[in-house]
Enzyme design. Structure first.
Site, mmCIF file in Angstrom:
data_model
loop_
_atom_site.group_PDB
_atom_site.id
_atom_site.type_symbol
_atom_site.label_atom_id
_atom_site.label_comp_id
_atom_site.label_asym_id
_atom_site.label_seq_id
_atom_site.Cartn_x
_atom_site.Cartn_y
_atom_site.Cartn_z
ATOM 1 N NE ARG A 37 -4.282 -1.666 1.732
ATOM 2 C CZ ARG A 37 -5.137 -2.212 2.575
ATOM 3 N NH1 ARG A 37 -4.911 -2.145 3.870
ATOM 4 N NH2 ARG A 37 -6.213 -2.806 2.125
ATOM 5 C CE LYS A 202 -18.196 -14.292 8.229
ATOM 6 N NZ LYS A 202 -17.804 -13.114 9.038
ATOM 7 N N GLY A 360 -7.718 -7.981 0.661
ATOM 8 C CA GLY A 360 -6.499 -7.791 1.447
ATOM 9 C C GLY A 360 -5.713 -9.076 1.633
ATOM 10 N N GLY A 384 -12.491 -4.457 0.895
ATOM 11 C CA GLY A 384 -13.901 -4.135 1.079
ATOM 12 C C GLY A 384 -14.408 -3.187 0.014
HETATM 13 P P1 ADP Z 1 -9.794 -11.393 1.229
HETATM 14 O O1 ADP Z 1 -9.231 -10.571 2.356
HETATM 15 O O2 ADP Z 1 -8.810 -11.597 0.121
HETATM 16 O O3 ADP Z 1 -11.119 -10.853 0.753
HETATM 17 P P2 ADP Z 1 -11.028 -13.240 3.039
HETATM 18 O O4 ADP Z 1 -10.806 -12.278 4.156
HETATM 19 O O5 ADP Z 1 -12.402 -13.480 2.579
HETATM 20 O O6 ADP Z 1 -10.101 -12.870 1.789
HETATM 21 O O7 ADP Z 1 -10.477 -14.681 3.466
HETATM 22 C C1 ADP Z 1 -9.143 -14.893 3.807
HETATM 23 C C2 ADP Z 1 -9.027 -16.010 4.801
HETATM 24 O O8 ADP Z 1 -9.739 -17.157 4.397
HETATM 25 C C3 ADP Z 1 -7.586 -16.449 4.985
HETATM 26 O O9 ADP Z 1 -7.142 -16.014 6.238
HETATM 27 C C4 ADP Z 1 -7.655 -17.964 4.876
HETATM 28 O O10 ADP Z 1 -6.912 -18.629 5.885
HETATM 29 C C5 ADP Z 1 -9.132 -18.250 5.044
HETATM 30 N N1 ADP Z 1 -9.509 -19.533 4.462
HETATM 31 C C6 ADP Z 1 -9.322 -19.975 3.190
HETATM 32 N N2 ADP Z 1 -9.731 -21.241 3.066
HETATM 33 C C7 ADP Z 1 -10.210 -21.635 4.257
HETATM 34 C C8 ADP Z 1 -10.760 -22.847 4.773
HETATM 35 N N3 ADP Z 1 -10.896 -23.912 3.977
HETATM 36 N N4 ADP Z 1 -11.132 -22.881 6.052
HETATM 37 C C9 ADP Z 1 -10.986 -21.803 6.840
HETATM 38 N N5 ADP Z 1 -10.472 -20.627 6.441
HETATM 39 C C10 ADP Z 1 -10.081 -20.546 5.150
HETATM 40 MG MG MG Z 2 -9.789 -10.471 4.448
#
Ligand code: ADP
Ligand code: MG
Length: 404
Positions: A37, A202, A360, A384
């Protein structure tokens, strides 16, 4: 694009220009672990320095409670910025107080100062309009113009992002302009085939994006923690994997909608199941419809997509002209469960077209896995914000810059 750009501010020579950046970098023991960033803020800062402006940088860092908290000081960021710009960067020990006023006063044409964390002041994120506006008015005293360039916060109605733009002449910086240009290409007539890859923790975080993008994409690939809600929606048992039961009906709706629209919904055929949520957990690869038949039975937790799935995802990605990826395919923070994320990242670097990484954790994942930023079409700095944009929402920090 109707956004007001830097040229709309006229000559900036000798003017005090407040730049709202997003310098919210991850820190461990006071050391920056990913300076993406800070790097992303450089084009705008260099443009303003070259224009002879007196550059006043402000940003938030972490979530301090509206009061000074040394662990969230921007000082290490100011230091890093100085190294990257190759010139001295002054640092003010407060945001709108005596230190800030005298540091801004002392800044010469083409000089630059970083103010202390905006969120050390309760007014920055206050829900109450008057409190926020009062803080914005204090900030406004430090500048003659505002350049808004913190893309990661444009979805927030906060003093420096929203209210300040209503007080000072304001325009978007180069980072915001670039981000919007790319996001526009993902929503308005994207080149086809268009593939969206979703993962992360999620489903409930990503529902809006799925809804908004389903009518626009050719293929939707689902990995990460959310894949288990999709598998469960199709009637498979997922043992102790992440499952959002309250989203099952919604997800069934998306599966049906994808079918109706002719969108190819690609779900995993194999997953890596672990004995527990730990870096050194025992693990094995099983078919996606046999998760409970792993040696860990009902206590198994799916932590990554399997190799067959990763290879199918990679092929779909490589054969696309536009790819948007948000959300790691597995718990990449544990090396044993990072393979799926790595294969997908690698495939994105091989796309003959536009490849975009948003989110992120996804951005951190590709860097942590050793991919350099320039191997992707674009890595969004705003998780976000980019998701809300792709959901078709109106973002307050962009509307104040003339965006429609
Ligand atoms: P971003 O920040 O790129 O939008 P998210 O915050 O939605 O992504 O998700 C990131 C997290 O999802 C990571 O910390 C990763 O460990 C978790 N994750 C990925 N696959 C799984 C899984 N199968 N079970 C639990 N957590 C998971
Ligand atoms: Mg995230």
């Amino acid at each position: 694009m109707t956004l007001r750009t830097l040229d709309s501010l006229g000559s900036l020579e000798g003017k005090r220009v407040i730049v709202r950046c997003d310098l919210n970098v991850p820190l461990r023991d006071g050391v920056i672990t990913d300076d993406g960033r800070v790097r992303a803020s450089l084009p705008t800062l260099n443009a303003l320095i070259n224009a002879g402006a007196r550059v006043v940088v402000c940003s938030h860092l972490g979530r301090p409670d509206g009061a000074p908290d040394p662990q969230y000081s921007l000082e290490p960021v100011a230091q890093r910025l100085s190294e990257l710009l190759g010139k001295p960067v002054a640092f003010a020990r407060d945001t709108v107080g005596e230190s800030a006023r005298s540091a801004v006063e002392a800044t010469e044409n083409g000089g630059i100062v970083v103010l202390e964390n905006l969120r050390f002041n309760a007014g920055e994120t206050a829900k109450d309009d008057a409190t926020r506006e009062a803080f914005a008015a204090q900030l406004a005293e430090l500048g003659d113009a505002l350049v808004s360039d913190g893309f990661g916060v444009v979805h927030r109605k906060q003093a420096s992002v929203y209210d300040l733009a209503g007080i000072l002449p304001s325009a978007a910086g180069l980072l915001i302009a670039t981000e919007l240009d790319v996001l526009d290409r993902l929503t308005e007539k994207p080149e086809q085939p268009y593939t969206v890859v979703l993962g992360g923790s999620k489903v409930s975080d990503k529902l809006g994006v799925i809804a908004h993008l389903l009518p626009r994409v050719d293929r939707l690939l689902v990995g990460g923690g959310m894949l288990f809600t999709f598998l469960a929606a199709e009637g498979h048992a997922v043992a102790s994997s992440l499952l959002e039961k309250d989203q099952l009906d919604t997800v069934r709706g998306y599966i049906a909608e994808a079918k109706e629209r002719g969108v190819e919904l690609v779900l995993p055929t194999d997953v890596v199941v672990a004995s527990g949520f730990a870096a050194d957990a025992d693990h094995e690869t099983v078919a996606a419809d046999a998760i409970e038949q792993s040696s860990f039975g009902a206590s198994g937790i799916g932590l990554d997509i399997g190799p067959d799935t990763a290879a199918r995802f990679a092929e779909a990605i490589r054969g696309s002209k536009t790819v948007f990826w948000n959300g790691p395919m597995g718990v990449f923070e544990f090396p044993a469960f990072a393979a799926g994320t790595k294969t997908v990242a690698q495939a994105l670097t091989e796309v003959d077209g536009l490849s975009v990484v948003g989110g992120g954790d996804s951005a951190a994942a590709v860097r942590q896995l050793g991919f350099s930023d320039d191997r992707f079409g674009h890595i969004s700095t705003g998780g976000g914000a980019s998701l809300e944009f792709l959901e078709g929402k109106k973002l307050p920090g962009l509307e104040v810059l003339g965006w429609q």
